[in-house]
Design an enzyme around this catalytic site. Structure first.
Site, PDB file in Angstrom:
ATOM      1  CD1 TRP A   1       5.941  65.018  40.071  1.00 37.59           C
ATOM      2  CD2 TRP A   1       6.906  66.443  38.782  1.00 37.59           C
ATOM      3  NE1 TRP A   1       5.438  64.901  38.856  1.00 37.59           N
ATOM      4  CE2 TRP A   1       5.616  65.966  38.184  1.00 37.59           C
ATOM      5  CE3 TRP A   1       7.142  67.192  37.330  1.00 37.59           C
ATOM      6  CZ2 TRP A   1       4.644  65.530  37.063  1.00 37.59           C
ATOM      7  CZ3 TRP A   1       6.950  67.290  36.351  1.00 37.59           C
ATOM      8  CH2 TRP A   1       5.481  66.644  35.831  1.00 37.59           C
TER       9      TRP A   1
ATOM     10  CG  ASP B   1      -7.891  63.767  41.598  1.00 36.92           C
ATOM     11  OD1 ASP B   1      -8.890  63.826  42.788  1.00 36.92           O
ATOM     12  OD2 ASP B   1      -7.405  64.768  41.887  1.00 36.92           O
TER      13      ASP B   1
ATOM     14  CE  LYS C   1      -1.781  57.292  39.928  1.00 40.37           C
ATOM     15  NZ  LYS C   1      -1.643  57.895  38.775  1.00 40.37           N
ATOM     16  CD1 TRP C   2      -1.197  56.297  49.163  1.00 41.48           C
ATOM     17  CD2 TRP C   2      -2.201  54.386  50.232  1.00 41.48           C
ATOM     18  NE1 TRP C   2      -1.257  56.043  51.126  1.00 41.48           N
ATOM     19  CE2 TRP C   2      -1.952  55.174  50.860  1.00 41.48           C
ATOM     20  CE3 TRP C   2      -3.311  53.185  50.795  1.00 41.48           C
ATOM     21  CZ2 TRP C   2      -2.129  54.563  52.165  1.00 41.48           C
ATOM     22  CZ3 TRP C   2      -3.049  53.092  51.614  1.00 41.48           C
ATOM     23  CH2 TRP C   2      -2.423  53.753  52.709  1.00 41.48           C
ATOM     24  CG  ASP C   3      -1.034  60.001  44.083  1.00 46.71           C
ATOM     25  OD1 ASP C   3       0.198  60.178  43.599  1.00 46.71           O
ATOM     26  OD2 ASP C   3      -1.357  61.177  42.827  1.00 46.71           O
TER      27      ASP C   3
ATOM     28  CG  ASP D   1       3.472  62.001  37.675  1.00 47.02           C
ATOM     29  OD1 ASP D   1       2.655  61.601  38.160  1.00 47.02           O
ATOM     30  OD2 ASP D   1       2.481  63.262  39.016  1.00 47.02           O
TER      31      ASP D   1
END
Length: 746
Positions: A199, A367, A476-478, A553
C-alpha cells in the site's frame, strides 16, 4: 492464416508468427513466437531428443522426453518436473491423464469467453487458432486458444477444459490448477522484471537474472494485490528502455494469481501465468466446462519503451470499451482529503463553487454520504443517503452541483460490509466467514460473498435505486481489504457447500465482473474508476470494465514518480488516476511545490484532492492557469505515446515524456529530487528520437514560456537538452519539476 510443414503448425497474422510442433506422444511443443518468419521455416531441430540420464522417455522410437522437450501447456505426470500448466485429479487421487492432440480450427476475430472479460477485436483485427486435446478414456477435453492481432505484435491466450456427458459419469474429476499461458522458451539468457509493492508504494520493478528453479510473484489475497502485479517482463541482459528484445505478459484477472518462470537444468525457461493453484479445485461434472482468464503476451525489438507502446495501444484498441478509446477524461476534484467524513451539503457546495471557478469539470463525492457513515466503522452495505449530512438528499446535492456547471461523481465500496450495518444484521450469512469461528476485520469491515448470485443481486438493487435518480457521470469503485476466513456459507447441503469452496476465489471475481456488467448496462454513460486502497487491484481484468484506476493512495509527487513509472510499463497515462493533493502531503508529510505536484499528475487522468479554501490567492491563480493549459493539451497527455527517459528508481532525477500520434508535439517532464552543490550542467539526451529523424524541434519551458531554442533531432539525441539550472533553483530546488514543450518545425 496457418500452414502445416511436416508436423509443425505455423500460425501467421499481422507482423507475428506462432509456431508449434505436434509431438510423437500427442502433445504439442512450442517452437517460436515473434516477428513473422517465412512459412517454410523448419524449427524441428530445436527440440532436444535422446535417451538422457534421469529423463523418462514416452516414445522409444523418437526418444522424446517431457523432461527435456519444449512444451506448450505442459501436462503433469509424464516425466516433466517443471511447473505444470494444469493439474487434474481422478476420484482416487491419481493425477495421470493423457490429453492428446486431436486437431485444430481457426476463426476470424478474437476469442469470446462466456463468463470472463474478453478482448475486443473485429474479424479484420485478429485471427484465432484453437488446439484441441482429449483424454478419450475419461471424456476430458482441453482447448487452447491463441489469438494474433493485425496491428500489434501480441498474442492472447486462454484455456478451456470440459467433460463430456455420458462417459464415466459416476467418477468425480477435479481440476486443481490451470494456467492461462504456459510456454517453454528456448534458453534462460533473460532478465526477469517483476512488479512488487505494498500500500502506498505499488508496482516497483525488480530486475534479476534468471536462475535455476522457480522465480515467481503471486497473490493469495483474493485480489491481484498491491504486493504482486499479475504481469512480468523477460528481457535480454543488453535490453534497456530504448533498444533490445523484450517479452511482456499480463493477466486479464482481478483475483489471486501466480506468474513466473521455471528454469530447468537444460536452461529451458517455462513462462507461466494463471490462477493461483492453491485456491481452485473445480469439479468437472459431466457436461461442464471451465475457462481460464485471458493472458496477453507481447514482444518488442525496440526496448522496454517499445514493449510499453504495444501494451498501451492494446489498452486503447482491444481492452477498454470502444466508447472510451478517444474519450478525454475530465479534470476532477475529489473531496476525500479535503473533508474526510466531516462534511455537510453547504461545505461540499462551497468546495464545488471554488472548483468551478478554478476550471475543474467534475466534482466527486467520496466516502461518508450513506447510512450513518460518520467514520469507517459503520454502514458499509447500506447504500441509502445520509439525510443528517445531506438533508436534501443525494439527488438534491447532485442537482445543485450540476447547476454550478460541474458534472457529478460518487464513491462506492459495494463488495464490503460493516458488522454495524442493517445489511449485516439482516443477512450475516452474506459475508465470507466460517460461522464456527471468529472473523477477522479489515478496516472494521468484512467481505461480502460475491461468489453468490443473490448477494450480487442484493447490492445491485440498492445501487440501482440510488443511481437512477442521479445525474451521475462518474463512479469511483473502491475495495479496501483482502480476503480472510474465505468460506462461502451459500451451499444448500454438505456436498454443494464443499464444491462452492473450491470455486470460491474464482466465482467471487466473476461476481465482481457481473456487477460491473449489470451497472454498465443500466447506466451506460457512467465512467467507472476502479480503486482498491489505491492500487491494490490494478489489473487488465478490471480495466476491461473501468478504463481508469486510482493509481495509489499515496499522492506525494516524488513517490508518484516511481509509482506512475512502474505502472507505465503496461498501461498508458489515461489509465492512471493522478491527483494534486495538499502540502504537506497527507501520506508522507512532504512539501512539494504546487507546480511540481501538477506536472507529475498531468501524466495521468488529472484531478485534485485538497481543500481549495485553504489555498492562497496565488495558488488558486496558478491552479486556474494549470487547468487552462491541461485542458488545451489534454489529448496529448491522455492519448499520446508515453516514453520513459530517466528512471526514478535510485536516481537523483527522473524524466519522461509523451508524444502525439504524429510525433510532431511532445511534453517532457524533468524532475529533480534533490539539489546538490557544485555540479556540472545536466544534459538530458532524448535517446528515443530515431537516428533517421532529420527534423528540427522548437523547445520552450512551460513555467516561464521562455524559448530555449531550435535543435536538430540528432543533437537532442546525441548531445541532449540543457537543463536550465536557474529555473531548477526557482522551481524548488528540492522536488523541482520542469515541463518542456517540444514542437517539430515544419
Amino acid at each position: 492464416m496457418f500452414t502445416k510443414l511436416e508436423n509443425q503448425i505455423h500460425f501467421h497474422y499481422g507482423s507475428s508468427s506462432l509456431i508449434f510442433e505436434i509431438l510423437e506422444d500427442g502433445q504439442i511443443g512450442f517452437l517460436y513466437f515473434g516477428e513473422k518468419l517465412p512459412a517454410d521455416t523448419d524449427l524441428r531441430n530445436h527440440q532436444l531428443r535422446g535417451m538422457h540420464a534421469l529423463s523418462p522417455v514416452r516414445d522409444l522410437e523418437s526418444l522424446l522426453s517431457h523432461k527435456n522437450a519444449r512444451l506448450c501447456y505442459a501436462p503433469e505426470g509424464h516425466g516433466d518436473y517443471s511447473t505444470p500448466a494444469f493439474r487434474l485429479k481422478h476420484e482416487d487421487g491419481s493425477p495421470i491423464f493423457d490429453l492428446r492432440f486431436q486437431g485444430l480450427r481457426r476463426f476470424d476475430g478474437s476469442a469470446k469467453l462466456s463468463e470472463l472479460p474478453s478482448l475486443y477485436a473485429s474479424d479484420t483485427e485478429a485471427e484465432t487458432l484453437v488446439l484441441e486435446f482429449e483424454d478419450k478414456q475419461h471424456g476430458v477435453g482441453l482447448e487452447l486458444y491463441f489469438s494474433l492481432f493485425s496491428q500489434l505484435p501480441l498474442l492472447a491466450s486462454h484455456s478451456r477444459f470440459y467433460r463430456r456427458a455420458g462417459q464415466n459419469e459416476a467418477e468425480r474429476i477435479r481440476l486443481c490448477s490451470a494456467s492461462s499461458l504456459c510456454l517453454d522458451l528456448n534458453d534462460a539468457d533473460y532478465e526477469l522484471v517483476r512488479f512488487h509493492g505494498a500500500w502506498g508504494r505499488e508496482r516497483y520493478p525488480q530486475t534479476q537474472a534468471l536462475h535455476y528453479g522457480v522465480q515467481s510473484l503471486a497473490s493469495r489475497s483474493g485480489t491481484s494485490s498491491a504486493e504482486a502485479l499479475p504481469a512480468l517482463i523477460l528481457k535480454r541482459p543488453s535490453t534497456d528502455e530504448f533498444q533490445g528484445l523484450a517479452y511482456g505478459a499480463s493477466l486479464l484477472w482481478s483475483g489471486s494469481h501466480c506468474c513466473g518462470v521455471d528454469v530447468s537444468e537444460t536452461r529451458r525457461s517455462r513462462l507461466f501465468l494463471g490462477l493461483h493453484p492453491d485456491q481452485i479445485e473445480i469439479e468437472l461434472c459431466p457436461g461442464a466446462k471451465f475457462e481460464t482468464p485471458e493472458a496477453i503476451f507481447a514482444y518488442s525489438n525496440t526496448g522496454l519503451n517499445g514493449l510499453s507502446s504495444v501494451f498501451h495501444r492494446f489498452y486503447f484498441q482491444h481492452l477498454i470499451s470502444p466508447r472510451y478509446r478517444k474519450q478525454l477524461r475530465p479534470i476532477l476534484l475529489n473531496n476525500w482529503e479535503a473533508t474526510y467524513f466531516d462534511f455537510n451539503e453547504e461545505k461540499l457546495l462551497d468546495i464545488a463553487r471554488r472548483a468551478k471557478q478554478a476550471g475543474i469539470e467534475l466534482f466527486v463525492l467520496d466516502d461518508g454520504w450513506f447510512g450513518e457513515r460518520n467514520d469507517d466503522r459503520r454502514s458499509l452495505g447500506d447504500w441509502q443517503v445520509n439525510y443528517a449530512k445531506l438533508p436534501n438528499g443525494l439527488d438534491g446535492l447532485a442537482k445543485k452541483i450540476v447547476d454550478l456547471g460541474l458534472d457529478f461523481g460518487l464513491w462506492i465500496e459495494p463488495e464490503m460490509v460493516n458488522p454495524d450495518s442493517e445489511l449485516y444484521r439482516q443477512h450475516p450469512d452474506y459475508v465470507l466467514a466460517d460461522p464456527r469461528y471468529s472473523a477477522s476485520l479489515g478496516r472494521y469491515q468484512l467481505v461480502l460473498d460475491f461468489s453468490r448470485v443473490e448477494v450480487v443481486d442484493a447490492i445491485y438493487e440498492q445501487l440501482h435505486n440510488c443511481f437512477k435518480s442521479l445525474p451521475l457521470h462518474y463512479v469511483k469503485w473502491d475495495m479496501n481489504r483482502y480476503f480472510s476466513e474465505a468460506y462461502s456459507q451459500g451451499g444448500v447441503d454438505i456436498e454443494a457447500t464443499c464444491r462452492r469452496q473450491g470455486r470460491l476465489y474464482y466465482d467471487y471475481v466473476r461476481g465482481v465482473y457481473s456487477l460491473y456488467e449489470k451497472l454498465q448496462t443500466a447506466f451506460p454513460d457512467i465512467l467507472f474508476e476502479s480503486c482498491s486502497s489505491g492500487g491494490a487491484r490494478y489489473d487488465l481484468g478490471l480495466f476491461h470494465y473501468a478504463p481508469q484506476a486510482w493509481c495509489s493512495d499515496n499522492s506525494d509527487a516524488r513517490a508518484r514518480l516511481e509509482i506512475q513509472t512502474g505502472s507505465s510499463y503496461f498501461l498508458p497515462p489515461a489509465a492512471l488516476g493522478a491527483h494534486v493533493s495538499a502540502a504537506p502531503n497527507h501520506q508522507l508529510g512532504r512539501n512539494c511545490p504546487l507546480r511540481t505536484r501538477a506536472y507529475v499528475a498531468f501524466f495521468g487522468a488529472f484531478g485534485y484532492e485538497l481543500d481549495l479554501s485553504q489555498l492562497s490567492d496565488e495558488d488558486l491563480n496558478l491552479i486556474r492557469e494549470l487547468n487552462d493549459f491541461y485542458t488545451e493539451k489534454r489529448a496529448l497527455f491522455q492519448l499520446g505515446q508515453f516514453e520513459r527517459i530517466i528512471l526514478p528508481f535510485g536516481n537523483a532525477a527522473a524524466a519522461f515524456m509523451v508524444w502525439n500520434e504524429e510525433r510532431s508535439e511532445a511534453a517532457l517532464l524533468y524532475y529533480q529530487k534533490e539539489i546538490h552543490c557544485n555540479t556540472a550542467p545536466h544534459m538530458l539526451r532524448l535517446e528515443n528520437l530515431s537516428p533517421t529523424d532529420l527534423n528540427r524541434y522548437r523547445i520552450h519551458l512551460h513555467s516561464t514560456g521562455e524559448k530555449l531554442g531550435e535543435y536538430p533531432a540528432q543533437y537532442l539525441r546525441s548531445v541532449g537538452l540543457l537543463i536550465p539550472e536557474p529555473e531548477i533553483y526557482r522551481a524548488g530546488p528540492d522536488d523541482a519539476a520542469l515541463l518542456f514543450l517540444i514542437e517539430r518545425i515544419a
